[in-house]
Scaffold this motif. Structure first.
Motif, PDB file in Angstrom:
ATOM      1  N   HIS A   8      36.267  48.730  43.643  1.00 58.44           N
ATOM      2  CA  HIS A   8      37.749  48.622  43.472  1.00 58.44           C
ATOM      3  C   HIS A   8      38.209  49.244  44.743  1.00 58.44           C
ATOM      4  CE1 HIS A   8      38.135  46.674  39.532  1.00 58.44           C
ATOM      5  NE2 HIS A   8      37.445  47.759  39.046  1.00 58.44           N
ATOM      6  N   ARG A  51      28.665  50.159  36.664  1.00 53.93           N
ATOM      7  CA  ARG A  51      29.918  50.429  36.953  1.00 53.93           C
ATOM      8  C   ARG A  51      30.519  49.549  38.374  1.00 53.93           C
ATOM      9  NH1 ARG A  51      28.145  53.281  33.050  1.00 53.93           N
ATOM     10  NH2 ARG A  51      26.635  54.504  34.100  1.00 53.93           N
ATOM     11  N   LEU A  71      31.372  46.479  35.301  1.00 52.05           N
ATOM     12  CA  LEU A  71      32.632  47.026  35.195  1.00 52.05           C
ATOM     13  C   LEU A  71      33.802  46.130  36.002  1.00 52.05           C
ATOM     14  CD1 LEU A  71      33.962  50.470  34.443  1.00 52.05           C
ATOM     15  CD2 LEU A  71      35.163  48.812  35.776  1.00 52.05           C
ATOM     16  N   THR A  72      33.387  45.770  37.266  1.00 53.01           N
ATOM     17  CA  THR A  72      34.349  45.306  37.862  1.00 53.01           C
ATOM     18  C   THR A  72      34.518  43.395  37.583  1.00 53.01           C
ATOM     19  OG1 THR A  72      32.642  44.678  39.818  1.00 53.01           O
ATOM     20  CG2 THR A  72      34.277  46.536  39.953  1.00 53.01           C
ATOM     21  N   ALA A  93      36.211  43.321  34.210  1.00 52.41           N
ATOM     22  CA  ALA A  93      37.764  43.547  34.341  1.00 52.41           C
ATOM     23  C   ALA A  93      38.380  42.412  34.922  1.00 52.41           C
ATOM     24  CB  ALA A  93      38.020  44.887  35.118  1.00 52.41           C
ATOM     25  N   THR A 133      38.462  39.456  32.158  1.00 50.60           N
ATOM     26  CA  THR A 133      39.098  39.683  30.939  1.00 50.60           C
ATOM     27  C   THR A 133      40.577  40.068  31.375  1.00 50.60           C
ATOM     28  OG1 THR A 133      38.279  41.928  30.583  1.00 50.60           O
ATOM     29  CG2 THR A 133      37.217  40.197  29.574  1.00 50.60           C
ATOM     30  N   SER A 151      41.056  43.255  31.413  1.00 53.50           N
ATOM     31  CA  SER A 151      41.180  44.284  30.601  1.00 53.50           C
ATOM     32  C   SER A 151      40.331  45.539  31.050  1.00 53.50           C
ATOM     33  CB  SER A 151      41.060  44.063  29.090  1.00 53.50           C
ATOM     34  OG  SER A 151      41.003  45.372  28.296  1.00 53.50           O
ATOM     35  N   GLU A 152      40.720  46.579  31.448  1.00 49.00           N
ATOM     36  CA  GLU A 152      39.935  47.600  31.965  1.00 49.00           C
ATOM     37  C   GLU A 152      39.151  48.274  30.673  1.00 49.00           C
ATOM     38  OE1 GLU A 152      41.769  50.099  34.750  1.00 49.00           O
ATOM     39  OE2 GLU A 152      41.154  49.171  36.327  1.00 49.00           O
ATOM     40  N   ALA A 190      36.507  46.420  30.031  1.00 51.79           N
ATOM     41  CA  ALA A 190      35.338  46.514  31.046  1.00 51.79           C
ATOM     42  C   ALA A 190      34.685  47.699  30.639  1.00 51.79           C
ATOM     43  CB  ALA A 190      36.226  46.364  32.391  1.00 51.79           C
ATOM     44  N   ALA A 222      36.862  53.382  36.609  1.00 56.06           N
ATOM     45  CA  ALA A 222      38.157  52.600  36.328  1.00 56.06           C
ATOM     46  C   ALA A 222      39.387  53.202  36.923  1.00 56.06           C
ATOM     47  CB  ALA A 222      38.128  52.205  35.089  1.00 56.06           C
TER      48      ALA A 222
END
Length: 213
Positions: free
Chosen positions: A63, A129, A133-134, A137, A140, A142-143, A146, A182
């Protein structure tokens, strides 16, 4: 979007596969290196997928940072450290010890244990991660989802040979690491924090002071 969804599904499938693998009767340096090789093979697959299939650069694993590196690393280290200490105390109070693989790792020469925990940690952060995760996120919006999915995948990849309470401990630690990423959006800082925490705990823990499973 389809490529990202398929990539996440493949990573989670591999993590689930790792959770069901047959464990060796004894652990030695060669066994640990093979296990580490599997993690880095997964990391290499993620990098290849990002470049070849998604058509994205490696910057897409991170991110945009929202705070400076030093602050991000410090925040992530505190989050991981507090969670690790808290879950460790709960496990001890509940009478849970360490699994054979962790005990064998702690009994390795410190230099070898250091190489294992740092390089494995870097690969895991890249996969769970930086990638999972990214992507979750983005898919969806939604963190929270994630963080949850990345923590589940992380725990699954570590679950082989662990009791339920130990898997839950890994999952909670995974949530803390994912939440730190996040929030900060700085993958390198989270890698450094994770490496620092793993190194401190590995080098400072005497296996004789920790009960078995």
């Amino acid at each position: 979007m389809l490529a990202e969804a398929v990539g996440v599904a493949l990573v989670l499938a591999v993590a689930l596969g790792l959770s069901t693998r047959e464990l060796p009767e004894e652990y030695d340096w060669a066994t640990f290196r093979r296990a580490q090789g599997r993690v880095w093979l997964l990391g290499a697959g993620v990098l290849g997928w990002v470049v070849a299939v998604e058509g994205a650069g490696l910057a897409s694993l991170n991110h945009p940072p929202v705070v400076g590196f030093a602050w991000s690393a410090a925040l992530a280290f505190v989050a991981v450290g507090v969670t690790g200490i808290a879950t460790g105390l709960v496990m001890r109070r509940a009478g849970h010890g360490i699994d054979p693989a962790t005990r064998a790792l702690l009994e390795l020469p410190k230099s070898r244990a250091f190489v294992l925990v740092v390089s494995t940690g870097v690969a895991e952060e890249l996969v769970f991660r930086g990638f999972v995760l990214t992507r979750v996120a983005a898919l969806t919006g939604s963190e929270v989802a994630a963080v949850a999915v990345s923590a589940v995948g992380f725990a699954a990849s570590r679950a082989a040979g662990l009791k339920r309470a130990q898997v839950a401990q890994v999952a909670v630690l995974g949530v803390a690491i994912a939440a730190a990423f996040a929030y900060t959006g700085n993958l390198l800082a989270v890698m450094v924090a994770r490496a620092g925490y793993d190194t401190l705990t590995t080098l400072s823990t005497d296996p004789a002071d920790v009960p078995n499973e």
